[in-house]
Design an enzyme around this catalytic site. Structure first.
Site, PDB file in Angstrom:
ATOM      1  N   GLY A  29     -33.621 -31.041  54.793  1.00 19.22           N
ATOM      2  CA  GLY A  29     -33.746 -29.810  55.594  1.00 19.22           C
ATOM      3  C   GLY A  29     -35.075 -30.208  56.225  1.00 19.22           C
ATOM      4  CE1 TYR A  30     -36.414 -34.085  58.725  1.00 16.09           C
ATOM      5  CE2 TYR A  30     -34.248 -33.331  58.556  1.00 16.09           C
ATOM      6  CZ  TYR A  30     -35.598 -34.894  58.937  1.00 16.09           C
ATOM      7  OH  TYR A  30     -34.965 -35.994  58.585  1.00 16.09           O
TER       8      TYR A  30
END
Length: 168
Positions: A29-30
């Site tokens: 997850g960015y």
């Protein structure tokens, strides 16, 4: 300061599988990304391990990056996954190949059927023997970074681009 020296390649055949270990499911997850290439990412490996990673360019060609990685509780990573505006999932295979630490990532979801190989090197001056199953080198090409793929997955690319790589 932690540095990552890495070269990346598109994979053009399944011949890598004879050198591969079992796959490990990864979710990334960015949480933040800048135009200058600074990213903040959380990564979950299965349901057992998680890390928070900060990356930033350290050279002009994308071969060397600053990388700071910190283990975090899996419960925190799950909460960050829910908060992450951009995500991707892949299965990573460690390879037994000479010349560095090789992995092959088989992307899932909107980035399937993309398969990329990465090799982490001890030095940028290493004479690397590139396996024949590697295709085009994509080191430093931002379009292929995991952070960009999480925002612009290959299934959203123009049909012409997907056809050029045989993904249609």
């Amino acid at each position: 300061m932690a540095l990552e020296i890495e070269r990346r390649f598109l994979v053009r055949s399944d011949a890598w599988r004879s050198s591969a270990g079992p796959g490990q499911a990864l979710r990334q997850g960015y949480l933040a990304a800048s135009a200058e290439g600074v990213t903040v990412r959380m990564r979950l490996r299965g349901m057992k391990e998680a890390w928070l990673t900060l990356k930033a360019a350290a050279d002009a060609v994308g071969l060397i990056r600053h990388e700071f990685e910190y283990p975090i509780p899996v419960a925190d990573a799950e909460a960050l996954w829910d908060l992450a505006p951009h995500r991707l999932e892949k299965v990573r295979h460690q390879l037994d190949c000479p010349g560095g630490d090789w992995v092959v990532d088989c992307f899932q979801g909107e980035n399937a059927p993309l398969v990329l190989a990465e090799v982490e090197l001890a030095s940028a001056q290493v004479d690397l023997v590139i396996p024949p199953w590697c295709g085009q080198e994509i080191t430093g090409e931002s379009r292929w970074s995991n952070a960009v793929l999480s925002q612009h997955p290959i299934q959203a690319w123009p049909l012409e681009d997907r056809c050029r790589f045989g993904w249609v």
